[in-house]
Motif scaffolding. Sequence first.
Motif, PDB file in Angstrom:
ATOM      1  N   ALA A  44       0.844  -1.190   0.000  1.00  0.00           N
ATOM      2  CA  ALA A  44       0.000   0.000   0.000  1.00  0.00           C
ATOM      3  C   ALA A  44       0.877   1.237   0.000  1.00  0.00           C
ATOM      4  O   ALA A  44       1.870   1.307   0.697  1.00  0.00           O
ATOM      5  N   THR A  46       1.558   5.053   1.055  1.00  0.00           N
ATOM      6  CA  THR A  46       1.163   5.762   2.265  1.00  0.00           C
ATOM      7  C   THR A  46       1.585   7.215   2.197  1.00  0.00           C
ATOM      8  O   THR A  46       2.526   7.565   1.513  1.00  0.00           O
ATOM      9  N   THR A  55      -1.597  -4.114   2.204  1.00  0.00           N
ATOM     10  CA  THR A  55      -3.012  -4.139   1.875  1.00  0.00           C
ATOM     11  C   THR A  55      -3.266  -5.024   0.669  1.00  0.00           C
ATOM     12  O   THR A  55      -2.599  -4.887  -0.352  1.00  0.00           O
ATOM     13  N   VAL A  57      -5.278  -5.576  -2.299  1.00  0.00           N
ATOM     14  CA  VAL A  57      -6.169  -4.787  -3.140  1.00  0.00           C
ATOM     15  C   VAL A  57      -6.570  -5.604  -4.365  1.00  0.00           C
ATOM     16  O   VAL A  57      -5.721  -6.232  -4.989  1.00  0.00           O
ATOM     17  N   HIS A 407      -7.039   7.871  -4.887  1.00  0.00           N
ATOM     18  CA  HIS A 407      -6.708   7.455  -3.522  1.00  0.00           C
ATOM     19  C   HIS A 407      -7.903   6.771  -2.866  1.00  0.00           C
ATOM     20  O   HIS A 407      -9.038   7.213  -3.044  1.00  0.00           O
ATOM     21  N   GLN A 419      -4.691   5.416   6.615  1.00  0.00           N
ATOM     22  CA  GLN A 419      -4.018   4.558   5.650  1.00  0.00           C
ATOM     23  C   GLN A 419      -4.423   5.060   4.277  1.00  0.00           C
ATOM     24  O   GLN A 419      -5.612   5.104   3.960  1.00  0.00           O
ATOM     25  N   ASP A 420      -3.453   5.465   3.487  1.00  0.00           N
ATOM     26  CA  ASP A 420      -3.720   6.052   2.165  1.00  0.00           C
ATOM     27  C   ASP A 420      -3.131   5.131   1.098  1.00  0.00           C
ATOM     28  O   ASP A 420      -1.922   4.963   1.012  1.00  0.00           O
ATOM     29  N   VAL A 421      -3.987   4.541   0.300  1.00  0.00           N
ATOM     30  CA  VAL A 421      -3.556   3.608  -0.739  1.00  0.00           C
ATOM     31  C   VAL A 421      -3.838   4.242  -2.100  1.00  0.00           C
ATOM     32  O   VAL A 421      -4.952   4.689  -2.361  1.00  0.00           O
ATOM     33  N   GLN A 469      -0.919  -1.072  -6.962  1.00  0.00           N
ATOM     34  CA  GLN A 469      -1.385  -2.258  -6.237  1.00  0.00           C
ATOM     35  C   GLN A 469      -1.609  -3.448  -7.170  1.00  0.00           C
ATOM     36  O   GLN A 469      -2.130  -4.480  -6.744  1.00  0.00           O
ATOM     37  N   VAL A 503     -10.794  -3.217  -1.111  1.00  0.00           N
ATOM     38  CA  VAL A 503      -9.678  -3.211  -0.157  1.00  0.00           C
ATOM     39  C   VAL A 503     -10.228  -3.669   1.193  1.00  0.00           C
ATOM     40  O   VAL A 503     -11.387  -3.382   1.531  1.00  0.00           O
TER      41      VAL A 503
END
Lengths: 507, 226
Positions: A44, A46, A55, A57, A407, A419-421, A469, A503
Amino acid sequence: MKALAAFWMRLLAFTLLALIAATVLFEKQSPPKTGVGGDGLPSAGTLGPVYASQTQVKLVDLIPASLSGEANQDSEPFLAIQTANPQVMVASAFTPNPVSSTGNAPVYVSQDGGNSWVLNAITPVPRMTCDITHAMPTGENHPRGDLHAGTLACAASITLDESESNDVSSSAVMNVQSTRSNVDQPFVRALGISNADHIYVGINDFNQPNGRTATVDVSVDGGATYKSFSIEARNTAGQDGPSVRPAVAADNTVYAAFFGWRKFNGKTATSDVVVVRDDAGGTGPNPFQALRDPSDKLPGRLVVKRVSIPWSNAPTLGQERIGSTLSIAVDPNNSSTVYVGWADRGRKGDIYTLHVRRSTDRGLTWSKADLPHTTISNATNIALAVANNGAVGLLYQQLSGGRWVTHIVQSHDAFATVQDVILANVPANAPVQQFLPYLGDYDYLLSVGNEFRGVFCANNSPDLADFPQGVTYQRAADFNTKTLTDGSGNPVPISIDPFYFSVPVIP
Amino acid sequence: MNFSSSFFAGILWTALLAPAVAGLPQGQNSQAAVSQLGAVSFAGVPQSTQTIVVRVDSVLKKPPAVSLKKGDNVTVELKDPSAFQQGTQATFYTEGWIFGSGVAVKELGHEFNAGGASAAGAGTGETALGYTQEQISDQELRDRLNSADFVVIGRVTDVHRWTVPKSATPRRVSEHDPDWHEAVVQVQSVLKGAQVKGNKVVVRFPGRNDVAWVHSPKFEKNQQGI
């Protein structure tokens, strides 16, 4: 001899070590699965004061293999998940009927949790919708239904159809239950209650008197009958903004957010962001009046007052138009907690800035400033959802460095930590727009079980660097040469495709 | 679902069915044989006694977006499955249904190939198809002429934004606002309707590139046509 044996042993050991190292390196550098399947990849991305997380995905391009030759601008995606069986989902976009200008506009259908999708031409609109949203509450207990859709037909008179399908994989065209013209941007949410579907359609309804156009259509009988309620209690600039967004909690609490336009000069709307609430599923004679603003005692809480919202029906944020992005989400198990997000002009130099606020007392009071990490410049297509465990999800698309970056952000603590993916990071200057909206006037996010699921649109160039991802393409694509083909080896130009993702909800 | 969606032809007698497809502007046309009854060719298509799988022997015509080639299996939802057996070769006239890893179509009509398909027959089919397409094109033009109140040949001499009169309905702000424009057309001849005063007509059209109007004509100065 001993020295020679030792030398060969050392050489053998070194060779083995080198082989192992090379294998590890190769595995780290190999593209995910065959180059077209990134399903389940870790890593992931971030940002900021976040906690990094591995993560899993799932990201899938919705265009099916048998339409590999298409190069349409399949923008403005939406998603419905069947409540009783979340393996069944319906997605939509501005995807035309593949073979005819008079055939029905299609929807995408998945029956395996989003791993594969087919296109089924069942909407009541010819060729292509010019707005479509939908929900599958399944109160009526159909195995591959009940899909309730709000569609606009692209014709001289733009017409709203509120329609239903009891089996989204059948060839039967959706049954139109209600229709009228002179409306904009239907936005469907629904809740299955016993054997009846409760349906809420946010609409900007120009038929409402006195310019109080923000409206919710309510059906508590599966769409058999609808009642329209204006939810605007104040004077407007002749109308409200296009986005009217309902949100429904399991306890029958229904919120709706809208832009109360107070002034409009053609380029800028001076707008309140208004939230209304009803505690009985919109079933009373005068629903959506449970919240009143302390300033004027009128129904509708003013989350923010008189913000400037740029209105441009031309390419402004990259190749995208701007003017009305809005989202509201309620905690499904605690209807006191509700989030609202929107975009306005923001700070000087910004084109379009996102904001998110929260209420924990059923909309009576709201955070006085944006929640941490939610003032996001040069971004649009905000979509919020709240998971069963209370985690909030935020989907948005930001123009950054000449690229559209999509995002999905999650937080347990109102975005104090996140949590920023990054799902996609694609060129913003290609392909050239065929029409507006370029990516869509909205995208969408839902929660189901322990997943956030959503849809967004992006440049479909098969380049793994664009999808950190990983990604799975159903259509024919060569990730080595980064080219699309028609399935017979002939090149196909890049275009805008809808993408589905899921996710895991952060624990 | 409208009849005029697509057609999928299994053998070579397309010309014999020309009247039946006279409203079909585009579609798929291939040679195929029935390989399975009561079956479907890919996941996501509901299986029933009305669905069969046919193998494509050759593709004569298809929309560019659709991936379909010789050897592909296609699901056809039949009107009357009792008329078909495994190995049957037929011309199917169909409309699109489901597009996934394969193609599924719904039958509008069919014609059996008693002698079986052949390579030579494919050429005959292409010739017949070309004739059929000409007929379709002519019919489309006739239909458009019949549905129009007024038909002229002319040239666009000016394009300008239409100023909405104050008496009109209050202006509504929407992403789908058409942004009406007007094209002034110098009339060279009138094909249908009364003579025009001053030999000029004004055609109002949406100038906006919104999704609602993307398929509407956008006129430009010096364009000529019917």
